[in-house]
Design a protein around this motif. Structure first.
Motif, PDB file in Angstrom:
ATOM      1  N   MET A 184      58.094 -22.101  15.339  1.00  0.00           N
ATOM      2  CA  MET A 184      57.943 -21.832  13.786  1.00  0.00           C
ATOM      3  C   MET A 184      56.330 -21.566  13.597  1.00  0.00           C
ATOM      4  SD  MET A 184      59.321 -24.046  11.013  1.00  0.00           S
ATOM      5  CE  MET A 184      58.419 -24.377   9.374  1.00  0.00           C
ATOM      6  N   ASN A 185      56.218 -20.904  12.821  1.00  0.00           N
ATOM      7  CA  ASN A 185      54.557 -20.475  12.270  1.00  0.00           C
ATOM      8  C   ASN A 185      53.928 -21.552  11.663  1.00  0.00           C
ATOM      9  OD1 ASN A 185      52.300 -19.031  11.973  1.00  0.00           O
ATOM     10  ND2 ASN A 185      53.028 -17.310  10.909  1.00  0.00           N
ATOM     11  N   GLU A 186      52.788 -22.105  11.855  1.00  0.00           N
ATOM     12  CA  GLU A 186      52.101 -23.125  11.373  1.00  0.00           C
ATOM     13  C   GLU A 186      51.646 -22.590  10.011  1.00  0.00           C
ATOM     14  OE1 GLU A 186      49.744 -25.703  13.450  1.00  0.00           O
ATOM     15  OE2 GLU A 186      50.696 -25.202  15.421  1.00  0.00           O
ATOM     16  N   PHE A 187      51.127 -21.383  10.021  1.00  0.00           N
ATOM     17  CA  PHE A 187      50.370 -20.713   8.760  1.00  0.00           C
ATOM     18  C   PHE A 187      51.055 -19.835   8.408  1.00  0.00           C
ATOM     19  CE2 PHE A 187      47.124 -22.808  11.648  1.00  0.00           C
ATOM     20  CZ  PHE A 187      46.764 -23.881  10.646  1.00  0.00           C
ATOM     21  N   PRO A 188      52.226 -19.770   7.601  1.00  0.00           N
ATOM     22  CA  PRO A 188      52.849 -18.486   7.141  1.00  0.00           C
ATOM     23  C   PRO A 188      52.076 -17.991   6.181  1.00  0.00           C
ATOM     24  CG  PRO A 188      53.883 -20.551   6.229  1.00  0.00           C
ATOM     25  CD  PRO A 188      52.775 -21.106   7.113  1.00  0.00           C
ATOM     26  N   ASN A 189      51.269 -18.267   5.367  1.00  0.00           N
ATOM     27  CA  ASN A 189      50.743 -17.452   4.338  1.00  0.00           C
ATOM     28  C   ASN A 189      48.988 -17.327   4.482  1.00  0.00           C
ATOM     29  OD1 ASN A 189      53.094 -17.401   2.772  1.00  0.00           O
ATOM     30  ND2 ASN A 189      52.857 -19.188   1.920  1.00  0.00           N
ATOM     31  N   LYS A 190      48.771 -17.171   5.688  1.00  0.00           N
ATOM     32  CA  LYS A 190      47.402 -16.659   6.160  1.00  0.00           C
ATOM     33  C   LYS A 190      46.993 -15.627   5.387  1.00  0.00           C
ATOM     34  CE  LYS A 190      44.554 -16.586  10.375  1.00  0.00           C
ATOM     35  NZ  LYS A 190      44.534 -16.334  11.673  1.00  0.00           N
ATOM     36  N   ILE A 191      45.523 -15.999   4.690  1.00  0.00           N
ATOM     37  CA  ILE A 191      44.965 -14.913   3.712  1.00  0.00           C
ATOM     38  C   ILE A 191      44.298 -14.041   4.582  1.00  0.00           C
ATOM     39  CG2 ILE A 191      43.352 -14.467   2.029  1.00  0.00           C
ATOM     40  CD1 ILE A 191      44.343 -16.885   0.839  1.00  0.00           C
ATOM     41  N   PRO A 192      44.135 -12.634   4.672  1.00  0.00           N
ATOM     42  CA  PRO A 192      43.430 -11.897   5.437  1.00  0.00           C
ATOM     43  C   PRO A 192      41.990 -12.157   5.082  1.00  0.00           C
ATOM     44  CG  PRO A 192      44.979 -10.557   4.252  1.00  0.00           C
ATOM     45  CD  PRO A 192      45.108 -11.961   4.024  1.00  0.00           C
ATOM     46  N   VAL A 193      40.978 -12.251   5.971  1.00  0.00           N
ATOM     47  CA  VAL A 193      39.586 -12.523   5.549  1.00  0.00           C
ATOM     48  C   VAL A 193      38.838 -11.221   5.924  1.00  0.00           C
ATOM     49  CG1 VAL A 193      37.774 -13.879   5.734  1.00  0.00           C
ATOM     50  CG2 VAL A 193      39.855 -15.116   5.542  1.00  0.00           C
ATOM     51  N   SER A 194      38.001 -10.652   4.825  1.00  0.00           N
ATOM     52  CA  SER A 194      37.036  -9.853   5.292  1.00  0.00           C
ATOM     53  C   SER A 194      35.689 -10.122   5.225  1.00  0.00           C
ATOM     54  CB  SER A 194      37.450  -8.387   4.413  1.00  0.00           C
ATOM     55  OG  SER A 194      36.457  -7.667   4.497  1.00  0.00           O
ATOM     56  N   PHE A 195      34.939 -10.725   5.917  1.00  0.00           N
ATOM     57  CA  PHE A 195      33.605 -11.409   5.867  1.00  0.00           C
ATOM     58  C   PHE A 195      32.477 -10.056   5.498  1.00  0.00           C
ATOM     59  CE2 PHE A 195      35.505 -14.858   8.118  1.00  0.00           C
ATOM     60  CZ  PHE A 195      35.000 -15.919   7.288  1.00  0.00           C
ATOM     61  N   SER A 196      32.915  -8.806   5.903  1.00  0.00           N
ATOM     62  CA  SER A 196      32.164  -7.909   5.699  1.00  0.00           C
ATOM     63  C   SER A 196      31.963  -7.392   4.107  1.00  0.00           C
ATOM     64  CB  SER A 196      32.515  -6.395   6.347  1.00  0.00           C
ATOM     65  OG  SER A 196      33.757  -6.041   6.029  1.00  0.00           O
ATOM     66  N   ALA A 197      32.905  -7.860   3.401  1.00  0.00           N
ATOM     67  CA  ALA A 197      32.920  -7.503   1.935  1.00  0.00           C
ATOM     68  C   ALA A 197      32.019  -8.478   1.487  1.00  0.00           C
ATOM     69  CB  ALA A 197      34.340  -7.857   1.384  1.00  0.00           C
ATOM     70  N   ILE A 198      31.604  -9.687   1.832  1.00  0.00           N
ATOM     71  CA  ILE A 198      30.627 -10.620   1.019  1.00  0.00           C
ATOM     72  C   ILE A 198      29.535 -10.707   2.056  1.00  0.00           C
ATOM     73  CG2 ILE A 198      32.386 -11.938  -0.190  1.00  0.00           C
ATOM     74  CD1 ILE A 198      32.250 -14.045   2.100  1.00  0.00           C
TER      75      ILE A 198
END
Length: 80
Positions: free
Chosen positions: A1-15
């Motif tokens: 089972m997936n521990e983090f089903p709602n993982k938000i995609p992170v784009s550090f280049s945006a900030i």
């Protein structure tokens, strides 16, 4: 089972430009506290200028003509 089903995609280049300026501000505070006054004044100008140039360079590299989203559409980068 997936521990983090709602993982938000992170784009550090945006900030990245904001992160560069934030890190530079932290360095400037440390320089002002730990260096002698004359060295702090001279070093602060150089560090601040370098941070602005780096943030501008990162912004220029990321310049796109299309709007895009980051952080699961919580941050919008407008087109210019």
């Amino acid at each position: 089972m997936n521990e983090f089903p709602n993982k938000i995609p992170v784009s550090f280049s945006a900030i990245a430009p904001e992160a560069i300026l934030l890190i530079a501000a932290a360095v400037l505070l440390a320089v002002a506290v730990f260096l002698p006054a004359r060295a702090a004044r001279m070093g602060s100008g150089v560090i601040a200028a370098a941070a602005f140039v780096a943030a501008a360079a990162v912004s220029a590299v990321q310049f796109h003509h299309a709007a895009r989203f980051a952080f699961d559409q919580t941050l919008r980068i407008d087109s210019f």
